[in-house]
Design a protein around this motif. Structure first.
Motif, PDB file in Angstrom:
ATOM      1  N   PHE A  73       0.836  -1.324   0.019  1.00  0.00           N
ATOM      2  CA  PHE A  73      -0.269  -0.024   0.168  1.00  0.00           C
ATOM      3  C   PHE A  73       0.852   1.165  -0.068  1.00  0.00           C
ATOM      4  CE2 PHE A  73      -2.798  -3.016   2.257  1.00  0.00           C
ATOM      5  CZ  PHE A  73      -3.786  -3.204   1.434  1.00  0.00           C
ATOM      6  N   SER A  74       0.641   2.143  -0.519  1.00  0.00           N
ATOM      7  CA  SER A  74       1.134   3.469  -0.929  1.00  0.00           C
ATOM      8  C   SER A  74       0.419   4.746  -1.004  1.00  0.00           C
ATOM      9  CB  SER A  74       2.065   3.448  -1.939  1.00  0.00           C
ATOM     10  OG  SER A  74       2.885   4.746  -2.399  1.00  0.00           O
ATOM     11  N   GLU A  75       0.580   5.747  -0.508  1.00  0.00           N
ATOM     12  CA  GLU A  75      -0.245   7.012  -0.443  1.00  0.00           C
ATOM     13  C   GLU A  75      -0.371   7.576  -1.588  1.00  0.00           C
ATOM     14  OE1 GLU A  75      -2.457   7.803   1.940  1.00  0.00           O
ATOM     15  OE2 GLU A  75      -1.689   7.149   3.625  1.00  0.00           O
ATOM     16  N   ASP A  89      -3.785 -13.382   5.381  1.00  0.00           N
ATOM     17  CA  ASP A  89      -3.827 -14.746   5.250  1.00  0.00           C
ATOM     18  C   ASP A  89      -4.366 -14.832   3.870  1.00  0.00           C
ATOM     19  OD1 ASP A  89      -2.771 -15.641   7.818  1.00  0.00           O
ATOM     20  OD2 ASP A  89      -4.396 -14.676   8.591  1.00  0.00           O
ATOM     21  N   ILE A  90      -5.317 -14.470   3.327  1.00  0.00           N
ATOM     22  CA  ILE A  90      -5.959 -14.694   2.143  1.00  0.00           C
ATOM     23  C   ILE A  90      -6.185 -13.207   1.339  1.00  0.00           C
ATOM     24  CG2 ILE A  90      -7.993 -15.599   0.690  1.00  0.00           C
ATOM     25  CD1 ILE A  90      -8.121 -17.619   2.927  1.00  0.00           C
ATOM     26  N   SER A  91      -5.925 -13.036   0.128  1.00  0.00           N
ATOM     27  CA  SER A  91      -6.156 -11.861  -0.689  1.00  0.00           C
ATOM     28  C   SER A  91      -7.018 -12.397  -1.974  1.00  0.00           C
ATOM     29  CB  SER A  91      -4.961 -11.236  -1.072  1.00  0.00           C
ATOM     30  OG  SER A  91      -4.242 -10.697  -0.082  1.00  0.00           O
ATOM     31  N   ILE A  92      -8.099 -11.820  -2.214  1.00  0.00           N
ATOM     32  CA  ILE A  92      -8.752 -11.696  -3.654  1.00  0.00           C
ATOM     33  C   ILE A  92      -8.537 -10.626  -4.344  1.00  0.00           C
ATOM     34  CG2 ILE A  92     -10.943 -12.300  -4.681  1.00  0.00           C
ATOM     35  CD1 ILE A  92     -11.950 -14.008  -2.271  1.00  0.00           C
ATOM     36  N   VAL A  93      -7.973 -10.572  -5.591  1.00  0.00           N
ATOM     37  CA  VAL A  93      -7.700  -9.628  -6.520  1.00  0.00           C
ATOM     38  C   VAL A  93      -8.339  -9.971  -7.906  1.00  0.00           C
ATOM     39  CG1 VAL A  93      -5.888  -8.402  -7.626  1.00  0.00           C
ATOM     40  CG2 VAL A  93      -5.420  -9.610  -5.691  1.00  0.00           C
ATOM     41  N   CYS A  94      -9.123  -8.912  -8.281  1.00  0.00           N
ATOM     42  CA  CYS A  94     -10.192  -8.832  -9.390  1.00  0.00           C
ATOM     43  C   CYS A  94      -9.374  -8.178 -10.511  1.00  0.00           C
ATOM     44  CB  CYS A  94     -11.395  -8.392  -9.085  1.00  0.00           C
ATOM     45  SG  CYS A  94     -12.142  -9.615  -7.672  1.00  0.00           S
ATOM     46  N   ASN A  95      -8.231  -7.313 -10.107  1.00  0.00           N
ATOM     47  CA  ASN A  95      -7.918  -6.556 -11.157  1.00  0.00           C
ATOM     48  C   ASN A  95      -6.426  -7.167 -11.400  1.00  0.00           C
ATOM     49  OD1 ASN A  95      -6.585  -4.651 -12.943  1.00  0.00           O
ATOM     50  ND2 ASN A  95      -7.107  -2.628 -11.723  1.00  0.00           N
ATOM     51  N   LYS A  96      -6.365  -7.797 -12.655  1.00  0.00           N
ATOM     52  CA  LYS A  96      -4.973  -8.222 -12.817  1.00  0.00           C
ATOM     53  C   LYS A  96      -3.774  -7.343 -13.199  1.00  0.00           C
ATOM     54  CE  LYS A  96      -5.647  -8.802 -18.020  1.00  0.00           C
ATOM     55  NZ  LYS A  96      -5.555  -9.406 -18.999  1.00  0.00           N
ATOM     56  N   ASN A  97      -4.167  -6.006 -13.268  1.00  0.00           N
ATOM     57  CA  ASN A  97      -3.037  -4.987 -13.640  1.00  0.00           C
ATOM     58  C   ASN A  97      -2.579  -4.594 -12.257  1.00  0.00           C
ATOM     59  OD1 ASN A  97      -3.600  -4.725 -16.237  1.00  0.00           O
ATOM     60  ND2 ASN A  97      -5.099  -3.360 -16.008  1.00  0.00           N
ATOM     61  N   GLN A  98      -3.058  -5.005 -11.263  1.00  0.00           N
ATOM     62  CA  GLN A  98      -2.574  -4.861  -9.879  1.00  0.00           C
ATOM     63  C   GLN A  98      -1.533  -5.703  -9.401  1.00  0.00           C
ATOM     64  OE1 GLN A  98      -6.616  -4.344  -7.694  1.00  0.00           O
ATOM     65  NE2 GLN A  98      -5.165  -3.589  -6.296  1.00  0.00           N
ATOM     66  N   LEU A  99      -1.349  -6.974 -10.197  1.00  0.00           N
ATOM     67  CA  LEU A  99      -0.451  -7.981  -9.810  1.00  0.00           C
ATOM     68  C   LEU A  99       0.998  -7.766 -10.597  1.00  0.00           C
ATOM     69  CD1 LEU A  99      -2.847 -10.994 -10.150  1.00  0.00           C
ATOM     70  CD2 LEU A  99      -2.226 -10.034  -8.254  1.00  0.00           C
ATOM     71  N   ASP A 100       2.096  -8.232  -9.950  1.00  0.00           N
ATOM     72  CA  ASP A 100       3.317  -8.010 -10.350  1.00  0.00           C
ATOM     73  C   ASP A 100       4.136  -9.351 -10.028  1.00  0.00           C
ATOM     74  OD1 ASP A 100       4.177  -7.443  -7.818  1.00  0.00           O
ATOM     75  OD2 ASP A 100       4.900  -5.434  -8.555  1.00  0.00           O
ATOM     76  N   LEU A 101       5.369  -9.347 -10.237  1.00  0.00           N
ATOM     77  CA  LEU A 101       6.108 -10.463  -9.608  1.00  0.00           C
ATOM     78  C   LEU A 101       6.018 -10.720  -8.093  1.00  0.00           C
ATOM     79  CD1 LEU A 101       8.249 -12.521 -10.244  1.00  0.00           C
ATOM     80  CD2 LEU A 101      10.308 -10.593 -10.040  1.00  0.00           C
ATOM     81  N   TYR A 102       5.850  -9.729  -7.467  1.00  0.00           N
ATOM     82  CA  TYR A 102       6.237  -9.799  -5.839  1.00  0.00           C
ATOM     83  C   TYR A 102       4.438  -9.782  -5.149  1.00  0.00           C
ATOM     84  CZ  TYR A 102      10.663  -8.023  -7.073  1.00  0.00           C
ATOM     85  OH  TYR A 102      12.028  -8.086  -7.708  1.00  0.00           O
ATOM     86  N   CYS A 104       0.610  -7.898  -4.866  1.00  0.00           N
ATOM     87  CA  CYS A 104      -0.289  -6.967  -5.477  1.00  0.00           C
ATOM     88  C   CYS A 104      -0.042  -5.704  -5.019  1.00  0.00           C
ATOM     89  CB  CYS A 104      -1.706  -7.401  -4.620  1.00  0.00           C
ATOM     90  SG  CYS A 104      -3.153  -6.346  -4.904  1.00  0.00           S
ATOM     91  N   LYS A 105      -0.354  -4.680  -6.029  1.00  0.00           N
ATOM     92  CA  LYS A 105       0.131  -3.324  -5.852  1.00  0.00           C
ATOM     93  C   LYS A 105      -1.383  -2.642  -5.610  1.00  0.00           C
ATOM     94  CE  LYS A 105       1.318  -3.080  -9.630  1.00  0.00           C
ATOM     95  NZ  LYS A 105       2.142  -2.777 -11.082  1.00  0.00           N
TER      96      LYS A 105
END
Length: 191
Positions: A73-75, A89-102, A104-105
């Motif tokens: 997270f970043s301001e 413990d669990i994250s659900i991400v629906c926007n693939k553009n938020q995902l990177d090698l490391y 979720c952004k």
């Protein structure tokens, strides 16, 4: 590199990347916080929910990621230097553009934290406030000892507590309306 405690040091994601492989820390507003070793009951709940969420989301845009999975997270949307770095413990991400090698952004759509005695305060206060501030739409707090699930839903920037579920209930998501989790099955998984 190991973590050197220094009250004047403000840690970021770049520091996180340099720490020893297998170190279990998160960063809260620039300060490192040690994660607890999970219990069997904790991991049973995480495993059960990961399977249930995964089956429910199969074939959809949304993806489920169990820990270890880094959320930054970043301001100012500077995710490489984020000073809030969590491993929900669990994250659900629906926007693939938020995902990177490391990981979720930015804010996942849904986050689940399963309480441990040593991290309960962080999950209920620090993470609750951070997830609310950074826009996580739905936040579940699962208490495996008391066998409850609290569902919080973001409404105009503030969490509103939805239902509190117990072992005998069918747990429902506000965001994924047809998702139903049977409390009895979840809390008995891994026993």
């Amino acid at each position: 590199m190991s973590i050197q405690r220094n009250e004047n040091k403000h840690f970021t994601f770049q520091d996180f990347l340099s720490w020893d492989e297998g170190s279990r820390y998160e960063i809260f507003d620039g300060a490192p916080v040690l994660l607890a070793s999970p219990t069997t009951k904790h991991q049973g709940v995480v495993s059960f929910l990961t399977i249930e969420f995964g089956m429910h989301l199969k074939g959809r845009e949304c993806k489920v990621f169990p820990s270890p999975f880094t959320v930054r997270f970043s301001e100012v949307d500077d995710y490489e230097n984020a000073d809030n770095v969590f491993e929900p413990d669990i994250s659900i991400v629906c926007n693939k553009n938020q995902l990177d090698l490391y990981g979720c952004k930015g804010a996942p759509n849904l986050v689940v934290e399963v309480l441990s005695p040593s991290t309960s305060r962080n999950d209920r206060i620090k993470k609750y406030n951070a997830y609310q501030r950074f826009g996580v739409s739905e936040y579940w707090i699962v208490d495996p000892l008391n066998e409850t699930v609290e569902v919080y839903v973001l409404n105009t920037g503030t969490y509103k507590r939805g239902n509190v579920y117990g072992r005998e209930d069918v747990i429902k998501s506000q965001q994924f309306e047809s998702l139903e989790i049977i409390g009895e099955e979840m809390f008995s998984y891994g026993e």
